[in-house]
Design an enzyme around this catalytic site. Sequence first.
Site, PDB file in Angstrom:
ATOM      1  N   GLY A  27      33.695  33.730  23.835  1.00 19.85           N
ATOM      2  CA  GLY A  27      34.153  34.744  22.900  1.00 19.85           C
ATOM      3  C   GLY A  27      35.634  35.021  22.974  1.00 19.85           C
ATOM      4  O   GLY A  27      36.362  34.469  23.799  1.00 19.85           O
ATOM      5  N   ASP A 145      33.232  31.436  38.680  1.00 19.09           N
ATOM      6  CA  ASP A 145      34.323  30.954  37.827  1.00 19.09           C
ATOM      7  C   ASP A 145      35.639  31.668  38.152  1.00 19.09           C
ATOM      8  O   ASP A 145      36.389  32.052  37.261  1.00 19.09           O
ATOM      9  CB  ASP A 145      33.958  31.164  36.353  1.00 19.09           C
ATOM     10  CG  ASP A 145      34.927  30.438  35.419  1.00 19.09           C
ATOM     11  OD1 ASP A 145      35.582  29.479  35.875  1.00 19.09           O
ATOM     12  OD2 ASP A 145      35.034  30.839  34.250  1.00 19.09           O
TER      13      ASP A 145
END
Length: 758
Positions: A27, A145
Amino acid sequence: MEKPPFRQNQVCGSWVMKERLGTGGFGHVYLYQNQETSEKIAVKLCRLELNSKNKDRWSRGIQIMKKLKHLNVVTAKDVPEEMMHIALNDLPLLAMEYCSKGDLRKLLSKPENCCGLKESEVLSLLNDVGSGIQYLHENKIIHRDLKPENIVLQEINGKLVHKIIDLGYAKDLDQGSLCTSFVGTLQYLAPELFEGKSYTVTVDFWSFGTMIFECCCGFRPFLHNLQPVQWTSKVRNKGPKDIMAVEDMNGEVRFSTHLPYPNNLSRTLLEPLEGLLQLMLKWDPVQRGLGLNTDSKQPQCFVLLDQILSMKVVHILNMTTTQVHSFLLSPDEGLHSLQQRIENETKIELLNQDLLQETGVMSDPRKPAAQCVLDGVRGWDSYIVYLFDKSLTKYMGPLTARTLPESVNFIVRETKTQLPLSTLKKVWGEAVSYICGLREDYSRLFQGQRAAMLSLLRFNTNLTRYKNMMFSFSQQLKAKLDFFKTSIQYDLEKYSDQMQYGISSEKMLKAWHENEERAAAFAQVAEIGHLDEEIMALHSEIVELQRSPYARRQGDVMEQLQEKAIELYKQLKAKCKMPDPQHGYSDSSEMVKVIVQTVQNQDRVLRDLYAHLSKILLSKQKIIDLFPKIERTLECIKEADTTVMQMQIKRQREFWHLLKIACAQNTTRSSVSQSGEMPSSLSTWNQTQAQCSSRLPMSLQVPHEGDSVNHLLEENQRYLTQLTSLLQETTEEKSESIMAQDWSWTKYESLVAKSPRL
């Protein structure tokens, strides 16, 4: 400002979209500001059509994130109702606190940071991100991450704070979706994630270790120019302590257990940080982090991290050599112990060490060595103590020059050699770092000069205080001497007038004359004109030093050269992105020109700086040499003052003794007149007076017989009344100290005024 995507409104009630902050695998993140309250929030919209599994994870991740409350994890906020309709699909929006200082990638991308961040910034990252990761792990959350793009910076109370974002809840880590989920972020992933193996919290250790290495050195640790698929096959057989792999000109991979130079870390931090990276960058996920500590139940790597962050390190800039020395303090270590270690390393004897803080305050030998460390301040670039050699007033060198990186030294020697742009990018980055370092070196030395100037001003303030004290005592002594000399001269004059017919004492007269001579000698003690001239000359010197242009920073040219080097580096980076082969090689003549000019300019400004510093130190030494002279003068003045007071008190006693004798004589005369008898001494005195009277003219002769006796009795009675009154006054004033008494009665005018009473 980027144009909003389709179906997104720029205005949502009182909220206005300002800009797009970033784009992730799932996004966009936008900045919205409330026009009424000025509040800012970051809003993340999911832009892809996700499968049901990832939709559930996205929604669940948002709910979990709303429950997290930690300074180093970005805070989730409620989405304003006005924004509910801007979602691109049926997935909820994620609203977060807005961190205005950008992300870590932005900081690392600055040309001046191409060889790593400053030590203070590295330590701040270790503290903040390490704390955030531990908090997530304690809450059973694995980030998976971690990368510079997912660390944002926010200023809180004047301090930059790192916050972890994008917790990765929507990432499906099965082998089929790995590439789509982690586009552009694979360089920081732990090796086991590429192999589709099960993973634990140690995947975050690997990512964190990779980030730490990059923040220290400016590039990733393992073959940073290659893609993960390429470098993993070459690095998997590295040693358990290897923390870096580079490929040489022959294509051979070389490993190292140490952080490479150049970097901005102090020697004291370098070794423990290498140990931390050796734990975090182990290839084996089971061994990575070295398991849990038996006492704290923390992973061993975080135990070591806490030890690093708790270290108290004193950073000393030796102003005689320009070299920085770092010393790890032991608990409760005294300043004397630290100074002995400084002597061993710098060869400056302990007694000659002058340790100054930035404010010019000298280190207090009565306090522990920790006074040289500021609480909450880490890194030698943030706080440093300046070391001066008190045995020197002129620093001639040799000054320790900043080490020129090997690759930069090569292009300086081989200026016209054509090199690949990819190679030049790394070399020119080191050149920019070197030029920035030269400017920072000058700035630190200028701060040292400023500390010396502030120290001189502190000494000058003390000198002024001593001077005022000396002047005050001198004036007091002069006033007392003037009074004493005037008094004793008057006493000697009056003594001479009465000695023919009154009380006399050769011993007392001799003492008075001696005191008069001593008082005259003390007048020389009260003279401080020669010292006052020296002090005023020093004051003038210090004012000139403050007005000197060299008292102000002279680094403007170096700043311009630094900007020029940065611009050349940016141009080279732009060339590296061009596909045209003719731009594939270049020489280094332009960058070398800037390097040479910077070195030459630094030499010039350092010569001026040290010339000015020598004048400061010389003036300070003059003040130090003056203090003993002033102290001796003060001692002499105080001794003279005490002696004058003692002489005055002695004379006071003599006066009272004379008064006692006079009173005794008058009392005896009164007794004789009442009894009709006369002591032999008075009889003799009367006989002498009678003989003298017979020789006086008729008008001056004493009356005879009855008239004489009556007259004598009346006169004695009158004198007795006056003496009784005088003794009564004296008794009432007896409780007052001699110094507090009004001595004006001893002056001639006072005596004349009182003489009718006598």
